[in-house]
Design a protein around this motif. Structure first.
Motif, short mmCIF file in Angstrom:
data_model
loop_
_atom_site.label_atom_id
_atom_site.label_comp_id
_atom_site.label_asym_id
_atom_site.label_seq_id
_atom_site.Cartn_x
_atom_site.Cartn_y
_atom_site.Cartn_z
N ILE A 76 96.49 32.11 -60.75
CA ILE A 76 96.48 31.96 -59.30
C ILE A 76 97.86 32.24 -58.71
O ILE A 76 98.00 32.94 -57.70
CB ILE A 76 96.00 30.54 -58.92
N ASN A 77 98.91 31.70 -59.35
CA ASN A 77 100.27 31.93 -58.86
C ASN A 77 100.62 33.42 -58.87
O ASN A 77 101.25 33.93 -57.93
CB ASN A 77 101.27 31.16 -59.71
N LYS A 132 101.63 38.70 -56.21
CA LYS A 132 101.34 40.12 -56.04
C LYS A 132 101.03 40.44 -54.58
O LYS A 132 101.37 41.52 -54.08
CB LYS A 132 100.15 40.52 -56.94
N GLY A 133 100.37 39.51 -53.90
CA GLY A 133 100.06 39.72 -52.49
C GLY A 133 99.03 40.82 -52.29
O GLY A 133 98.42 41.32 -53.24
N ILE A 140 96.15 40.58 -50.86
CA ILE A 140 94.76 40.12 -50.91
C ILE A 140 94.49 39.29 -49.66
O ILE A 140 94.89 38.13 -49.56
CB ILE A 140 94.49 39.27 -52.17
N PRO A 141 93.84 39.88 -48.64
CA PRO A 141 93.64 39.18 -47.37
C PRO A 141 92.96 37.82 -47.51
O PRO A 141 93.32 36.87 -46.80
CB PRO A 141 92.76 40.15 -46.57
N SER A 142 91.99 37.70 -48.42
CA SER A 142 91.27 36.43 -48.55
C SER A 142 92.19 35.31 -49.02
O SER A 142 92.02 34.15 -48.62
CB SER A 142 90.09 36.58 -49.51
N LEU A 143 93.19 35.63 -49.86
CA LEU A 143 94.12 34.60 -50.31
C LEU A 143 95.09 34.19 -49.22
O LEU A 143 95.59 33.07 -49.21
CB LEU A 143 94.90 35.08 -51.54
N LYS A 144 95.38 35.10 -48.30
CA LYS A 144 96.31 34.78 -47.22
C LYS A 144 95.78 33.68 -46.32
O LYS A 144 96.53 33.03 -45.61
CB LYS A 144 96.60 36.04 -46.39
#
Length: 329
Positions: free
Chosen positions: A66-67, A72-73, A75-79
């Motif tokens: 997850i970290n 990596k960035g 990924i809109p859903s993680l933002k």
């Protein structure tokens, strides 16, 4: 495409649960969770029965992955999910239901949560109101279509009404046409203990049709009925590597043998060009078919070769980016 929507909705179910936690969380994340926050003996039995998809995720075990995804960035859903909110949670288990059910999703998160801070935040928010259902008191946001039940050790999130479920007294009407309790509710905590991720698909017909289509005209003509598909991600015997396991439960041993024979030829067909819309399916299929399938009665088992953490993270990133790009939801 509908099949992948189901899987992606499972991912967003997990992310959405953590988003609510992040919204109400205080700034200090607990350094370690105390004992007693683990799942109950049969965790899926505490969810409303009759789900199409059951999902289990061990957030602590998957912390490195997850970290890395956050680092990596892209990924809109993680933002949408504050990374610190994950520090409160230990395990997530949830379910997705067909349209027309009492709820479309239902999730529980075990961990250690700031109850007073959360209650204060929700009280001050104009979108959340205190509701009651029987003996249960919960929070409801009609604007977001969400209900939240919070204790110091467990969070329940649903678009319906939170409820206490006695696994020994499931109404027969909730079990569909079958009088038997779905197999997923019989899975024990011990079976999930070594898993990072565990998915159970109880309506796999569309997935099978899509997967067999990648085998060309032969696959498109075959009809192999499946009762259930189980996918499991867990650490392998080598450090910082993982394996992906699939169990395909057919309706009879003859269908099990037929599916096993077809999958044995899978690498030949997966090496052929296929439509871009099936690229993710091809990646997963290639991974699962890296070893010869085994057949035991009506069950066909697939076990991938060990995948190192960086390779697995790249695969998960490509899956999340793919669904964000095509705007599945």
């Amino acid at each position: 495409m509908k099949v992948w929507r189901m899987f992606y909705k499972g991912t967003l179910l997990l992310l959405g649960t953590l988003l609510v936690l992040g919204y109400t969380a205080c700034t200090t994340v607990p350094a370690a969770l105390t004992p007693g926050t683990a799942l109950q003996s049969k965790p899926f039995a505490e969810l409303p029965p009759g789900a199409d998809l059951y999902v289990y995720l061990d957030l602590q075990r998957s912390q490195n992955i997850i970290n890395t995804l956050y680092q990596k960035g892209g990924i809109p859903s993680l933002k949408r999910v504050p990374q610190k909110s994950i520090g409160y949670a230990r395990q997530v288990y949830g379910a997705l239901y067909t349209e027309g059910s009492k709820q479309r999703f239902y999730a529980k998160v075990s961990g250690q949560f700031p109850v007073f801070r959360t209650a204060l935040s929700l009280t001050l928010s104009p979108d959340w109101k205190k509701k009651r259902s029987g003996a249960l008191s919960y929070w409801r946001s009609d604007k977001d279509g969400l209900s939240l039940l919070l204790t110091s050790r467990m969070v329940t999130l649903t678009d319906g009404i939170p409820q206490y479920i006695d696994s020994n007294q499931i109404p027969a009407s909730d079990l569909g046409s079958s009088s038997e309790v779905p197999e997923a509710v019989e899975i024990t905590r011990e079976e999930l203990a070594d898993s990072n991720l565990y998915l159970i698909l109880n309506s796999p017909d569309r997935l099978v049709k899509s997967a067999l289509g990648t085998f060309g005209p032969l696959g498109q003509e075959l009809q192999i009925p499946l009762k259930q598909i189980r996918l499991k991600l867990s650490p392998s015997s080598m450090p910082k590597t993982y394996t992906v396991e699939a169990r395909l439960i057919t309706t009879s041993p003859s269908y099990g043998r037929a599916l096993g024979a077809l999958l044995s030829l899978g690498t030949v067909f997966l090496n052929q060009p296929i439509e871009n819309s099936e690229a993710v399916l091809r990646q997963l299929g290639t991974l699962l078919l890296s070893e010869r399938p085994s057949v035991e009665g009506a069950v066909v088992s697939l076990l991938s070769k060990p995948v190192d953490e960086s390779e697995l993270t790249l695969l998960l990133q490509s899956i999340l980016v793919y669904f964000d790009r095509i705007k599945t939801l």
